[in-house]
Design an enzyme around this catalytic site. Structure first.
Site, short mmCIF file in Angstrom:
data_model
loop_
_atom_site.label_atom_id
_atom_site.label_comp_id
_atom_site.label_asym_id
_atom_site.label_seq_id
_atom_site.Cartn_x
_atom_site.Cartn_y
_atom_site.Cartn_z
N ASN A 103 0.87 -1.30 -0.03
CA ASN A 103 0.11 0.00 -0.14
C ASN A 103 1.04 1.17 -0.07
O ASN A 103 2.07 1.33 0.47
CB ASN A 103 -0.77 0.01 1.32
CG ASN A 103 -1.76 1.31 1.40
OD1 ASN A 103 -2.22 1.68 0.34
ND2 ASN A 103 -1.83 1.85 2.46
N HIS A 105 0.76 5.07 1.47
CA HIS A 105 0.45 5.76 2.56
C HIS A 105 0.86 7.31 2.47
O HIS A 105 2.02 7.55 2.52
CB HIS A 105 0.47 5.30 3.87
CG HIS A 105 -0.22 5.91 5.17
ND1 HIS A 105 -1.45 6.09 4.96
CD2 HIS A 105 0.25 6.75 6.08
CE1 HIS A 105 -1.78 6.92 6.20
NE2 HIS A 105 -0.76 7.30 6.79
N SER A 132 5.08 6.71 2.28
CA SER A 132 5.41 5.35 2.44
C SER A 132 4.98 4.26 1.64
O SER A 132 3.67 4.22 1.52
CB SER A 132 5.52 4.97 4.12
OG SER A 132 6.01 6.25 4.79
N ASP A 141 -1.94 0.33 8.39
CA ASP A 141 -0.58 1.19 8.18
C ASP A 141 0.12 0.77 9.13
O ASP A 141 1.11 1.50 9.15
CB ASP A 141 -1.07 2.73 8.15
CG ASP A 141 -1.95 3.19 7.39
OD1 ASP A 141 -2.37 2.69 6.28
OD2 ASP A 141 -2.92 3.92 7.89
C1 GRF Z 1 -2.89 8.91 -2.06
O1 GRF Z 1 -2.61 10.09 -1.46
C2 GRF Z 1 -2.53 7.66 -1.33
O2 GRF Z 1 -1.47 7.95 -0.77
C3 GRF Z 1 -3.40 7.25 -0.30
O3 GRF Z 1 -4.77 7.65 -1.18
C4 GRF Z 1 -4.61 8.66 -2.25
C5 GRF Z 1 -4.77 7.99 -3.46
O4 GRF Z 1 -4.74 8.85 -4.62
N1 GRF Z 1 -3.34 6.04 -0.06
P1 GRF Z 1 -5.02 8.33 -6.28
O5 GRF Z 1 -6.17 7.75 -6.29
O6 GRF Z 1 -3.91 7.42 -6.27
O7 GRF Z 1 -5.04 9.46 -6.87
#
Ligand code: GRF
Length: 184
Positions: A103, A105, A132, A141
């Site tokens: 993932n 984050h 991260s 997370d």
């Molecule tokens: C990003 O900020 C990511 O870090 C978080 O959700 C958001 C997703 O944005 N997990 P996108 O849909 O990839 O534009």
């Protein structure tokens, strides 16, 4: 042979797009979503990628996850990359894919798990923020961090301005970390 990656998203999918554009060491075998009308799904479809959507509305969580699982397996997916997927995966789902879900984050973990990461970093007076990529475990997370990128927090930053700066870093970091991860 290239490792097959499945991407799960809920929204605009900008990280998914970055992973697709950079796909050389891995193949994007499926882009799946809990939101049938997610912008990222429309983009993936236009690009001719295999997509799958399943709304969780009105069905038990186990049934919803079984449908996603079956679609991933059918597509030959070996590694799942979460990219703005806004649902918590059950322990059973994570156990089935143990060590094979990653993932991104928007914070420098272990700082600011959960939501509103940018507002919390500004509020705390931090000089740097970032993102991260980590392995997904049953703890939110909480899994092993595979890579991070830092950006400065500048005077006058709002959660939105900081989010935009962090997002650019996400797009550089995620493909790089995924490519390294599929090699291990
Ligand atoms: C990003 O900020 C990511 O870090 C978080 O959700 C958001 C997703 O944005 N997990 P996108 O849909 O990839 O534009």
């Amino acid at each position: 042979m290239s490792v097959k990656v499945g991407i799960l998203l809920s929204g605009r999918g900008s990280n998914m797009m970055a992973l697709v554009e950079a796909a050389r060491d891995y193949d994007i075998a499926l882009v799946a979503s809990d939101k049938p009308d997610a912008a990222g799904i429309a983009w993936a479809r236009e690009r001719g990628l295999a997509t799958f959507t399943q709304s969780p509305k009105g069905i038990p969580k186990a049934e919803y996850e079984a449908a996603i699982h079956a679609a991933l397996v059918e597509a030959g997916v070996e590694i799942i990359a979460l990219a703005g997927y806004m649902r918590l995966l059950s322990e059973a789902f994570v156990a089935r894919w143990a060590g094979r879900i990653i993932n991104i984050h928007p914070s420098l973990l272990p700082k600011y798990k959960g939501l509103d990461t940018h507002a919390r970093a500004i509020e705390a007076g931090d000089a740097v923020a970032g993102c991260s990529v980590h392995i997904v475990t049953e703890e939110l997370d909480g899994g092993e961090v595979l890579g991070q990128a830092e950006v400065p927090i500048v005077p006058g930053d709002t959660p939105d301005s900081l989010a935009a700066r962090v997002l650019e870093a996400e797009h550089r970091l995620y493909p790089h970390v995924l490519a390294e991860f599929v090699r291990r």
